[in-house]
Design a protein around this motif. Structure first.
Motif, PDB file in Angstrom:
ATOM      1  N   ALA A  55       0.837  -1.207   0.000  1.00 44.41           N
ATOM      2  CA  ALA A  55       0.000   0.000   0.000  1.00 44.41           C
ATOM      3  C   ALA A  55       0.867   1.252   0.000  1.00 44.41           C
ATOM      4  O   ALA A  55       0.482   2.279  -0.564  1.00 44.41           O
ATOM      5  N   LYS A  56       2.032   1.206   0.613  1.00 41.11           N
ATOM      6  CA  LYS A  56       2.938   2.362   0.592  1.00 41.11           C
ATOM      7  C   LYS A  56       3.457   2.621  -0.812  1.00 41.11           C
ATOM      8  O   LYS A  56       3.710   3.773  -1.172  1.00 41.11           O
ATOM      9  N   ARG A  57       3.613   1.560  -1.620  1.00 36.98           N
ATOM     10  CA  ARG A  57       4.005   1.754  -3.019  1.00 36.98           C
ATOM     11  C   ARG A  57       2.925   2.508  -3.764  1.00 36.98           C
ATOM     12  O   ARG A  57       3.211   3.408  -4.541  1.00 36.98           O
ATOM     13  N   GLY A  58       1.679   2.099  -3.567  1.00 37.70           N
ATOM     14  CA  GLY A  58       0.544   2.858  -4.063  1.00 37.70           C
ATOM     15  C   GLY A  58       0.214   2.747  -5.534  1.00 37.70           C
ATOM     16  O   GLY A  58      -0.700   3.425  -5.991  1.00 37.70           O
ATOM     17  N   ASP A  59       0.896   1.918  -6.301  1.00 37.86           N
ATOM     18  CA  ASP A  59       0.590   1.836  -7.725  1.00 37.86           C
ATOM     19  C   ASP A  59      -0.552   0.844  -7.976  1.00 37.86           C
ATOM     20  O   ASP A  59      -1.058   0.195  -7.063  1.00 37.86           O
ATOM     21  N   LEU A  60      -0.964   0.762  -9.216  1.00 38.26           N
ATOM     22  CA  LEU A  60      -2.112  -0.056  -9.586  1.00 38.26           C
ATOM     23  C   LEU A  60      -1.845  -1.539  -9.347  1.00 38.26           C
ATOM     24  O   LEU A  60      -2.719  -2.271  -8.871  1.00 38.26           O
ATOM     25  N   HIS A  61      -0.646  -1.982  -9.658  1.00 39.85           N
ATOM     26  CA  HIS A  61      -0.318  -3.398  -9.466  1.00 39.85           C
ATOM     27  C   HIS A  61      -0.387  -3.771  -7.990  1.00 39.85           C
ATOM     28  O   HIS A  61      -0.916  -4.835  -7.629  1.00 39.85           O
ATOM     29  N   ALA A  62       0.130  -2.901  -7.134  1.00 36.39           N
ATOM     30  CA  ALA A  62       0.077  -3.169  -5.693  1.00 36.39           C
ATOM     31  C   ALA A  62      -1.370  -3.198  -5.201  1.00 36.39           C
ATOM     32  O   ALA A  62      -1.739  -4.017  -4.360  1.00 36.39           O
ATOM     33  N   ARG A  63      -2.209  -2.322  -5.740  1.00 39.28           N
ATOM     34  CA  ARG A  63      -3.623  -2.303  -5.343  1.00 39.28           C
ATOM     35  C   ARG A  63      -4.311  -3.596  -5.771  1.00 39.28           C
ATOM     36  O   ARG A  63      -5.117  -4.162  -5.024  1.00 39.28           O
ATOM     37  N   ARG A  64      -3.990  -4.095  -6.955  1.00 40.69           N
ATOM     38  CA  ARG A  64      -4.595  -5.351  -7.411  1.00 40.69           C
ATOM     39  C   ARG A  64      -4.092  -6.537  -6.596  1.00 40.69           C
ATOM     40  O   ARG A  64      -4.841  -7.465  -6.323  1.00 40.69           O
ATOM     41  N   GLN A  65      -2.817  -6.506  -6.205  1.00 37.12           N
ATOM     42  CA  GLN A  65      -2.308  -7.578  -5.348  1.00 37.12           C
ATOM     43  C   GLN A  65      -3.002  -7.561  -3.991  1.00 37.12           C
ATOM     44  O   GLN A  65      -3.319  -8.611  -3.432  1.00 37.12           O
ATOM     45  N   ALA A  66      -3.233  -6.384  -3.450  1.00 37.34           N
ATOM     46  CA  ALA A  66      -3.934  -6.284  -2.165  1.00 37.34           C
ATOM     47  C   ALA A  66      -5.379  -6.745  -2.311  1.00 37.34           C
ATOM     48  O   ALA A  66      -5.928  -7.397  -1.414  1.00 37.34           O
ATOM     49  N   LEU A  67      -6.010  -6.432  -3.435  1.00 40.19           N
ATOM     50  CA  LEU A  67      -7.391  -6.872  -3.662  1.00 40.19           C
ATOM     51  C   LEU A  67      -7.498  -8.382  -3.822  1.00 40.19           C
ATOM     52  O   LEU A  67      -8.563  -8.951  -3.594  1.00 40.19           O
ATOM     53  N   SER A  68      -6.408  -9.045  -4.223  1.00 41.30           N
ATOM     54  CA  SER A  68      -6.460 -10.505  -4.325  1.00 41.30           C
ATOM     55  C   SER A  68      -6.475 -11.163  -2.951  1.00 41.30           C
ATOM     56  O   SER A  68      -6.936 -12.292  -2.806  1.00 41.30           O
ATOM     57  N   VAL A  69      -5.985 -10.456  -1.929  1.00 38.88           N
ATOM     58  CA  VAL A  69      -6.009 -10.998  -0.565  1.00 38.88           C
ATOM     59  C   VAL A  69      -7.212 -10.451   0.194  1.00 38.88           C
ATOM     60  O   VAL A  69      -8.037 -11.202   0.698  1.00 38.88           O
ATOM     61  N   VAL A  70      -7.309  -9.124   0.264  1.00 40.04           N
ATOM     62  CA  VAL A  70      -8.410  -8.470   0.973  1.00 40.04           C
ATOM     63  C   VAL A  70      -9.473  -8.162  -0.070  1.00 40.04           C
ATOM     64  O   VAL A  70      -9.284  -7.294  -0.908  1.00 40.04           O
TER      65      VAL A  70
END
Length: 173
Positions: A55-70
């Motif tokens: 989340a600190k990175r804040g880019d789209l790929h990181a957001r999609r990775q977080a959405l795959s877990v949460v």
């Protein structure tokens, strides 16, 4: 997702363990603090810290990775827009585990896992007070020395007000 550990799982299968950890992470980010068993808290900590780092990175790929877990979009939004900026200057250690004691029903060891508060909020108010003290000290030194050229704007303003009052007194007399 961190690599699964050897030995017994939290649930019955690795898939159940991943789902349980995802639900725990969702609750942690939604509420900021949860009470669970010590084993689940210790397994949750690496996952939660990796998600905050993404989340600190804040880019789209990181957001999609977080959405795959949460899988709750509101919680992911809160993670990226409210939680991650709090930890922008912290290199790690975003969570704290506090042991609570045994659970009443089955005597399982319980723990509280919570997000650590940011350090910058406590340190920020001290700096302006020092600057204000230095400015006040400089004003008082300038007034005592009687330097008209080196006066600061605050001291010059107070001197101008004193001159205006003196002129008003002379015109009235």
């Amino acid at each position: 997702m961190p690599t699964p550990t050897r030995g017994p799982r939290l649930g019955g299968s690795p898939a159940h363990e991943r789902l349980m950890l995802a639900n725990l992470a969702t609750s942690l980010f939604k509420h900021g603090r949860i009470t669970t068993t010590e084993t689940k808290a210790k397994r949750l900590r690496p996952l939660a810290e990796q998600l905050i780092t993404k989340a600190k990175r804040g880019d789209l790929h990181a957001r999609r990775q977080a959405l795959s877990v949460v899988r709750d979009k509101d919680v992911v939004f809160q993670l990226f827009d409210q939680i991650a900026p709090r930890f922008s200057n912290r290199p790690g250690g975003y969570t704290r585990i506090v042991k609570k004691g045994p659970r009443k029903g089955d005597n399982a060891p319980m723990a509280i896992i919570e997000l650590v508060e940011e350090l910058e909020v406590a340190a920020a108010p001290k700096a302006p007070r020092k600057a204000a003290r230095k400015a006040a000290k400089a004003d008082s030194i300038a007034v005592l020395a009687g330097d008209d050229e080196d006066e600061t704007p605050a001291a010059a303003k107070s001197a101008d007000e004193g001159d205006a009052e003196a002129k008003d007194d002379e015109t009235k007399a």
